[in-house]
Design an enzyme around this catalytic site. Sequence first.
Site, PDB file in Angstrom:
ATOM      1  N   LYS A   1     -13.233  -8.290  74.445  1.00 53.32           N
ATOM      2  CA  LYS A   1     -12.292  -8.286  73.318  1.00 53.32           C
ATOM      3  C   LYS A   1     -12.491  -7.063  72.418  1.00 53.32           C
ATOM      4  O   LYS A   1     -11.550  -6.366  72.049  1.00 53.32           O
ATOM      5  CB  LYS A   1     -12.460  -9.588  72.523  1.00 53.32           C
ATOM      6  CG  LYS A   1     -11.806  -9.600  71.171  1.00 53.32           C
ATOM      7  CD  LYS A   1     -10.302  -9.605  71.262  1.00 53.32           C
ATOM      8  CE  LYS A   1      -9.699  -9.339  69.898  1.00 53.32           C
ATOM      9  NZ  LYS A   1      -8.283  -9.514  69.833  1.00 53.32           N
TER      10      LYS A   1
ATOM     11  N   CYS B   1      -7.572  -5.559  63.381  1.00 56.77           N
ATOM     12  CA  CYS B   1      -8.214  -5.541  64.695  1.00 56.77           C
ATOM     13  C   CYS B   1      -8.731  -4.157  65.043  1.00 56.77           C
ATOM     14  O   CYS B   1      -9.936  -3.926  65.082  1.00 56.77           O
ATOM     15  CB  CYS B   1      -7.198  -6.000  65.729  1.00 56.77           C
ATOM     16  SG  CYS B   1      -6.341  -7.478  65.202  1.00 56.77           S
TER      17      CYS B   1
END
Length: 406
Positions: free
Chosen positions: A201, A255
């Site tokens: 991720k 992010c």
Amino acid sequence: MINVIGLGYIGLPTALMMASHGVEVIGTDYNRELVATLNAGKTTFKEKGLDELFTEAVKAGIKFTDEYQVTDTYIVSVPTPYDKFSKKVDACYVVAAVKDVMKVCPKGATVVIESTVSPGTIEKFVRPVIEANGFKIGEDINLVHAPERIIPGNMVYELLHNNRTIGADDKEIGEKVKNLYASFCQGEIIVTDIKTAEMTKVVENTFRAVNIAFANELAKICRHDNMDVYEIIKICNMHPRVNILQPGPGVGGHCISVDPWFLVGDYPSLAKVIDESMKTNDGMPDFVLNRIYEIMKEKGMTDITRVGLYGLTYKENVDDMRESPTLQLLESQERHLANGLKVYDPFIEKEVVSNQYHDLDKFLNDVDFVVIMVKHNEIKENMGKLVGKVILDCHNICKIPGVYHI
Ligand code: SAJ
């Protein structure tokens, strides 16, 4: 029944998606105001297709509360900020949520962490919390990491279609959670171990951050020597193995501008390219501020209050301002003890900064110099209104002669 903990940008759509695909879901959030809004039948942020999904999920029986439920499966999707000093992931919200889950969960329950965390975070911070409650992981409680990949602006589609990663200690538990996600996810779901899932991720977002930084660095080199970075990228991308991204006024969102720092924080002597890339991206709002100053000088302009920033969100057509380049630029302006830049964004109704406008025409009427910080559809459709103004286009979307670029 699934208890989704944290009803933010990821938890809410995930909960709604599961509920609308026949899974019994209760969403829990400690923010009572947010829970009250959802219970009043309203969503808490704008996102394509979210209202329709919400209606379907409510029809299917989803419930919202501030209480943790007694059930067999929990999905934790709470924020994971980074510590600005150490750059390491700050797992405090995940830890707090898991502690609360431990107070109510029965033996045999599965706890799925969806929040983005750096490799080793679950081992270091989550396991001890579970064990401190007298549970044996693998026997009393099953632990799983299922990071999400959806992109704001296209969340509903991507929830349905993206491939996913599930990390679990035990393959069988991994397969069980895979089946849960397969209730709605049409993509391929890979089952691996927890640390690998954590790393993938963070690496995905780091890949993008480094590639955006490369484009931003090219923009700086080209500016220095008066070359057209867009023409150069266009030509280079005709090479079969080259695919350069686009430079811009900076990188925002929760992010790409955050996760790569986790690797810098955890591996400071190894993550060199990543460190430099993050600094390059973080330096872009200042670079734009300098460009504004240079252009004002060239044009003989002295009044900063006649300069307007178009766009406050971190990217186009979303209402999310987290880590937005415009906010970073305004902070930088303040640090230089200056102020006066005007600001407008069609997606931001609340008053969040000074000199903020809520109407495009009024905004344009009060400025002579427009800086396109965000390429919302609204400005693309109203480009004609910029004719006659000084324009700094940070996204190369304006074809008006004389437009400036970063
Ligand atoms: N940007 C550029 N140049 C580009 C592309 C983007 O400057 O060529 C800027 C954007 O303007 C924005 C920022 O980068 O400020 C990030 O935007 P984005 O649309 O690339 O990504 P996010 O942050 O909205 O979502 C990302 C996605 N990750 C990847 O594409 C690898 C998404 O799939 C993740 O789920 C999400 O992060 C997340 O939650 O981690």
